[in-house]
Design an enzyme around this catalytic site. Sequence first.
Site, mmCIF file in Angstrom:
data_model
loop_
_atom_site.group_PDB
_atom_site.id
_atom_site.type_symbol
_atom_site.label_atom_id
_atom_site.label_comp_id
_atom_site.label_asym_id
_atom_site.label_seq_id
_atom_site.Cartn_x
_atom_site.Cartn_y
_atom_site.Cartn_z
ATOM 1 N N HIS A 1 9.123 -22.490 6.562
ATOM 2 C CA HIS A 1 10.544 -22.288 6.252
ATOM 3 C C HIS A 1 11.448 -23.275 6.984
ATOM 4 C CE1 HIS A 1 10.700 -19.803 9.939
ATOM 5 N NE2 HIS A 1 11.999 -19.973 9.896
ATOM 6 N N GLU B 1 13.935 -19.300 21.541
ATOM 7 C CA GLU B 1 14.411 -18.034 20.988
ATOM 8 C C GLU B 1 14.716 -17.066 22.124
ATOM 9 O OE1 GLU B 1 12.360 -16.888 17.094
ATOM 10 O OE2 GLU B 1 10.741 -17.711 18.315
ATOM 11 N N LYS C 1 9.635 -17.627 23.415
ATOM 12 C CA LYS C 1 10.409 -16.415 23.161
ATOM 13 C C LYS C 1 11.002 -15.930 24.473
ATOM 14 C CE LYS C 1 8.142 -15.067 18.952
ATOM 15 N NZ LYS C 1 9.096 -15.625 17.987
ATOM 16 N N HIS D 1 5.942 -25.473 12.414
ATOM 17 C CA HIS D 1 7.363 -25.854 12.448
ATOM 18 C C HIS D 1 7.628 -27.104 13.295
ATOM 19 C CE1 HIS D 1 7.788 -22.056 10.542
ATOM 20 N NE2 HIS D 1 7.931 -21.309 11.615
ATOM 21 N N LYS E 1 15.484 -25.522 5.993
ATOM 22 C CA LYS E 1 16.739 -25.445 6.748
ATOM 23 C C LYS E 1 17.610 -26.646 6.401
ATOM 24 C CE LYS E 1 14.866 -22.912 10.699
ATOM 25 N NZ LYS E 1 15.597 -21.661 10.738
ATOM 26 N N LYS F 1 2.947 -19.037 6.147
ATOM 27 C CA LYS F 1 2.204 -19.460 7.320
ATOM 28 C C LYS F 1 1.878 -18.240 8.171
ATOM 29 C CE LYS F 1 4.068 -19.809 11.192
ATOM 30 N NZ LYS F 1 4.910 -18.719 11.729
ATOM 31 N N ASP G 1 1.817 -20.153 16.204
ATOM 32 C CA ASP G 1 2.951 -19.565 15.494
ATOM 33 C C ASP G 1 4.061 -20.589 15.229
ATOM 34 O OD1 ASP G 1 4.367 -17.211 14.467
ATOM 35 O OD2 ASP G 1 5.694 -17.457 16.203
ATOM 36 N N ARG H 1 0.824 -1.222 0.000
ATOM 37 C CA ARG H 1 0.000 0.000 0.000
ATOM 38 C C ARG H 1 0.852 1.263 0.000
ATOM 39 N NH1 ARG H 1 -4.472 -1.508 4.437
ATOM 40 N NH2 ARG H 1 -2.590 -2.258 5.412
HETATM 41 C C1 BG6 Z 1 8.401 -17.834 12.334
HETATM 42 C C2 BG6 Z 1 7.617 -17.366 13.513
HETATM 43 O O1 BG6 Z 1 7.633 -18.676 11.532
HETATM 44 O O2 BG6 Z 1 9.555 -18.530 12.789
HETATM 45 C C3 BG6 Z 1 8.468 -16.479 14.389
HETATM 46 O O3 BG6 Z 1 6.478 -16.648 13.062
HETATM 47 C C4 BG6 Z 1 9.740 -17.175 14.776
HETATM 48 O O4 BG6 Z 1 7.755 -16.069 15.550
HETATM 49 C C5 BG6 Z 1 10.438 -17.735 13.561
HETATM 50 O O5 BG6 Z 1 10.579 -16.217 15.421
HETATM 51 C C6 BG6 Z 1 11.604 -18.603 13.960
HETATM 52 O O6 BG6 Z 1 12.331 -18.934 12.824
HETATM 53 P P1 BG6 Z 1 13.865 -19.283 12.907
HETATM 54 O O7 BG6 Z 1 14.226 -19.659 11.516
HETATM 55 O O8 BG6 Z 1 14.569 -18.069 13.419
HETATM 56 O O9 BG6 Z 1 13.969 -20.425 13.869
#
Ligand code: BG6
Length: 527
Positions: free
Chosen positions: A211, A249, A371, A273, A215, A181, A268, A83
Amino acid sequence: MLNALSSAPPAPTFSPSPAPATPPISAQPATPAAQTVVPVPDCDVIVFGGTGDLAIRKLLPALWHRDREGQLPESARIIAVSRSDASDAAYRDQVAAAVDPAGDQTTFARFLSRLRHITLDATGDVQRDPGWAALGDLLRGREDHVRVFYLATAPQLFGQVSRGLRTAGLVTPASRVVLEKPIGWDLASARAINDEVGEVFSEQQIFRIDHYLGKETVQNLLVLRFANMLLEPLWNNSWIDHVQITAAETVGTGARSGYYDASGALRDMVQNHLLQLLCLVAMEPPNRLDRDAVRDEKLKVLQALRPMDSGDVARCTVRGQYRAGAVDGEPVPGYCTELGQPSDTESFVALKAEVQNWRWAGVPFYLRTGKRLHKRTTEIVVQFKPVPHSLFPDQAGAVTANRLVIHLQPNESVRLLMMTKEPGPGGLRLRPAPLNLSFADTFGTRFPDAYERLLMDVVRGNPTLFMRRDEVEAAWEWTEPILSAWQAGGEQPRPYHAGTPGPTAAIALIERDGRTWHEDHEEEPSL
Ligand code: BG6
């Protein structure tokens, strides 16, 4: 092996070649692995949400690295849609300020010249918003090129953007759509999104990205399990005591706190994941390494997860939320302070899952993610059973059960903890020590970011490392009752201080079963 996963467009299959003669084993010094750049077809990558966090922090740097390594074809373009009223030049400046050119200014200038920006409000009327026509003008004449529509937007917009693309006449047979996602926020919304996008794109054109599957170490799990004879015979409930999957994290929710608060750690991280990692650990060997064989096996694992009722949820899950604390010696605010309002969203989850099939019956899978924890680490720990009888005297020390630790990040490695005799005289002393396969030491190569690999797979049309519709829905089917039980029971997240391993209840969750979470300090220097 990994290149076999990526190099055969459009539907790669892995056909084993005749076994070569066993090469002699010699003590070779580690040499950098040969980097193969597999050519991809010419393409336009159109990123909706092109000025957002994901695009700027992940997608653009990933495309830059592929360009730098010579993988993007000469006339490939990257079109950011948002936007914002940024001009092409302003957008290039924004990207230049955020992406590290790695000292290669000439190639970086070529990369920047590929970028365009289109101002478009995807929530608006397709006939009225001039952005659609501008996008059409840019794409005209390149109908036979691969078009990647990357929807780095909120999932609520996936259907609307897809319809907009159809109405604007931009969907060609060579188009693909990438859905970031989360796909929805529960099963019903995931189904609705899949239906809406499915009206415009065929399942073969839809790439649902997780993602984690891009990896390196995650892909390596397949190789570790299925290219080595050693592990697979032991990979079952006769020899394995339990499995731990941790994604910890140190970062907080920061600038993403708005999105995150509507999601929470279960949606999330766990629904996608962590469950994907669980699938790769638990699945049966696929008969081929192709788009459906691998995903069929993962789906069976998701379908075998024991559903949780409210009693199970109370016993087998822990939610937490961070309070102010210190991470790496720096004071950090609590979750609600970062958000700017009170909230009962969880920033931490630990849970115990069970896979109900012959291979895994009785083997708990402990999952945790959070987190603002004390350290950043993503790892899979496979704990083997203890020896049936110790023949060593008590004073030699305890015999610890073997543990396979697959470290996804940082410092990718696979370590197998073995019992060994401490060298030297003075009686027999036992000690666990790891056989250590450190990828940096062994291969000495740059580890591409997951998005690099996955974006190129989309351009090539290889969906093996993407989630199929049934997988996403099966994952929601298992996750949703946990969310519902938390809500129905008014389950409040347990507080934990930033910079700690999470709520004590998460420690109790595993310790009640006579087990402990793996900590790195349990390992001695490598053998
Ligand atoms: C994302 C989440 O999909 O993956 C984030 O939305 C998270 O909250 C992230 O921080 C973690 O990815 P990675 O590759 O840093 O482990």
